[in-house]
Write a protein that holds these residues in place. Structure first.
Motif, mmCIF file in Angstrom:
data_model
loop_
_atom_site.group_PDB
_atom_site.id
_atom_site.type_symbol
_atom_site.label_atom_id
_atom_site.label_comp_id
_atom_site.label_asym_id
_atom_site.label_seq_id
_atom_site.Cartn_x
_atom_site.Cartn_y
_atom_site.Cartn_z
ATOM 1 N N LEU A 1 8.585 3.248 37.316
ATOM 2 C CA LEU A 1 8.927 4.592 37.744
ATOM 3 C C LEU A 1 9.993 4.516 38.814
ATOM 4 C CD1 LEU A 1 5.322 6.054 38.211
ATOM 5 C CD2 LEU A 1 6.766 6.131 36.159
ATOM 6 N N LYS A 2 10.821 5.544 38.879
ATOM 7 C CA LYS A 2 11.862 5.647 39.909
ATOM 8 C C LYS A 2 11.618 6.937 40.684
ATOM 9 C CE LYS A 2 16.769 6.464 40.400
ATOM 10 N NZ LYS A 2 17.978 6.827 39.660
ATOM 11 N N SER A 3 11.613 6.829 42.006
ATOM 12 C CA SER A 3 11.453 8.010 42.849
ATOM 13 C C SER A 3 12.711 8.864 42.774
ATOM 14 C CB SER A 3 11.218 7.595 44.300
ATOM 15 O OG SER A 3 11.281 8.719 45.149
ATOM 16 N N LEU A 4 12.526 10.168 42.737
ATOM 17 C CA LEU A 4 13.668 11.079 42.716
ATOM 18 C C LEU A 4 14.148 11.447 44.117
ATOM 19 C CD1 LEU A 4 12.584 13.463 39.827
ATOM 20 C CD2 LEU A 4 14.155 11.531 39.731
ATOM 21 N N VAL A 5 13.402 11.005 45.156
ATOM 22 C CA VAL A 5 13.777 11.356 46.528
ATOM 23 C C VAL A 5 14.081 10.149 47.412
ATOM 24 C CG1 VAL A 5 12.518 13.532 46.473
ATOM 25 C CG2 VAL A 5 11.372 11.475 47.308
ATOM 26 N N ALA A 6 13.803 8.953 46.940
ATOM 27 C CA ALA A 6 14.040 7.743 47.738
ATOM 28 C C ALA A 6 14.495 6.623 46.802
ATOM 29 C CB ALA A 6 12.759 7.330 48.459
ATOM 30 N N LYS A 7 15.051 5.591 47.370
ATOM 31 C CA LYS A 7 15.497 4.442 46.572
ATOM 32 C C LYS A 7 14.327 3.478 46.379
ATOM 33 C CE LYS A 7 20.293 4.725 47.909
ATOM 34 N NZ LYS A 7 21.431 4.070 48.523
ATOM 35 N N LYS A 8 13.338 3.952 45.660
ATOM 36 C CA LYS A 8 12.130 3.174 45.420
ATOM 37 C C LYS A 8 11.826 3.144 43.937
ATOM 38 C CE LYS A 8 10.855 2.699 49.778
ATOM 39 N NZ LYS A 8 10.715 1.427 50.437
ATOM 40 N N THR A 9 11.253 2.023 43.497
ATOM 41 C CA THR A 9 10.711 1.924 42.139
ATOM 42 C C THR A 9 9.270 1.452 42.259
ATOM 43 O OG1 THR A 9 11.494 -0.333 41.845
ATOM 44 C CG2 THR A 9 12.925 1.438 41.025
ATOM 45 N N TYR A 10 8.504 1.719 41.230
ATOM 46 C CA TYR A 10 7.102 1.315 41.186
ATOM 47 C C TYR A 10 6.816 0.766 39.796
ATOM 48 C CZ TYR A 10 2.024 1.489 41.377
ATOM 49 O OH TYR A 10 0.697 1.155 41.347
ATOM 50 N N THR A 11 6.197 -0.398 39.730
ATOM 51 C CA THR A 11 5.850 -1.026 38.461
ATOM 52 C C THR A 11 4.337 -1.073 38.335
ATOM 53 O OG1 THR A 11 7.820 -2.405 38.607
ATOM 54 C CG2 THR A 11 6.137 -3.099 37.060
ATOM 55 N N GLY A 12 3.840 -0.712 37.161
ATOM 56 C CA GLY A 12 2.395 -0.729 36.964
ATOM 57 C C GLY A 12 2.019 -0.928 35.515
ATOM 58 N N HIS A 13 0.708 -0.965 35.283
ATOM 59 C CA HIS A 13 0.180 -1.031 33.919
ATOM 60 C C HIS A 13 -1.072 -0.166 33.862
ATOM 61 C CE1 HIS A 13 -2.199 -4.190 35.887
ATOM 62 N NE2 HIS A 13 -3.143 -3.860 35.015
ATOM 63 N N THR A 14 -1.360 0.361 32.673
ATOM 64 C CA THR A 14 -2.495 1.258 32.504
ATOM 65 C C THR A 14 -2.863 1.356 31.030
ATOM 66 O OG1 THR A 14 -3.308 3.510 32.962
ATOM 67 C CG2 THR A 14 -1.003 3.302 32.287
ATOM 68 N N ASP A 15 -4.020 1.924 30.762
ATOM 69 C CA ASP A 15 -4.399 2.203 29.380
ATOM 70 C C ASP A 15 -4.302 3.696 29.072
ATOM 71 O OD1 ASP A 15 -6.576 3.088 30.809
ATOM 72 O OD2 ASP A 15 -8.067 2.172 29.509
ATOM 73 N N ASN A 16 -3.866 4.489 30.050
ATOM 74 C CA ASN A 16 -3.711 5.925 29.851
ATOM 75 C C ASN A 16 -2.465 6.368 30.631
ATOM 76 O OD1 ASN A 16 -3.898 8.732 29.790
ATOM 77 N ND2 ASN A 16 -6.134 8.700 29.806
ATOM 78 N N PHE A 17 -1.306 6.228 30.021
ATOM 79 C CA PHE A 17 -0.064 6.450 30.741
ATOM 80 C C PHE A 17 0.098 7.893 31.218
ATOM 81 C CE2 PHE A 17 4.378 7.616 31.058
ATOM 82 C CZ PHE A 17 4.748 6.781 32.107
#
Length: 83
Positions: A25-41
C-alpha cells in the motif's frame, strides 16, 4: 498490480476465500509504503483505511500499488519478505 484472475479460490466459513494475498500500500498523504499479507484483502484494506492498524492509521488513506494471490500462506509470506 498483479492478480491471478484464473485462480478459483475455495470459500471458508464467513465467506473468506482460501487464497492468500501479499500487498503493498502507498499512503496518499505521506511518503510511506506498507507491505503485508492476509487471507481477506478487502477486510484488511478497510482496516488500514479506517485506522484499525497501529502503523497505518497515522498515514491514511492508502491505495493499492501491488497485489498478488497465492494458494498457501507460506508462499504469501515468502513473497512479502522479498519486499
Amino acid at each position: 498490480m498483479a492478480r491471478l484472475a484464473s485462480a478459483k479460490p475455495w470459500r471458508r466459513r464467513g465467506g473468506q476465500t482460501g487464497m492468500y494475498f501479499t500487498y503493498i500500500l502507498k499512503s496518499l498523504v505521506a511518503k510511506k509504503t506498507y507491505t503485508g499479507h492476509t487471507d481477506n484483502f478487502d477486510k484488511r484494506l478497510s482496516e488500514h483505511n479506517s485506522g484499525k492498524s497501529l502503523f497505518t492509521k497515522r498515514y491514511k488513506p492508502w491505495e493499492i500499488i501491488y497485489l498478488d494471490t497465492f494458494n498457501n500462506l507460506e508462499e504469501a509470506i515468502k513473497k512479502r519478505k522479498i519486499f
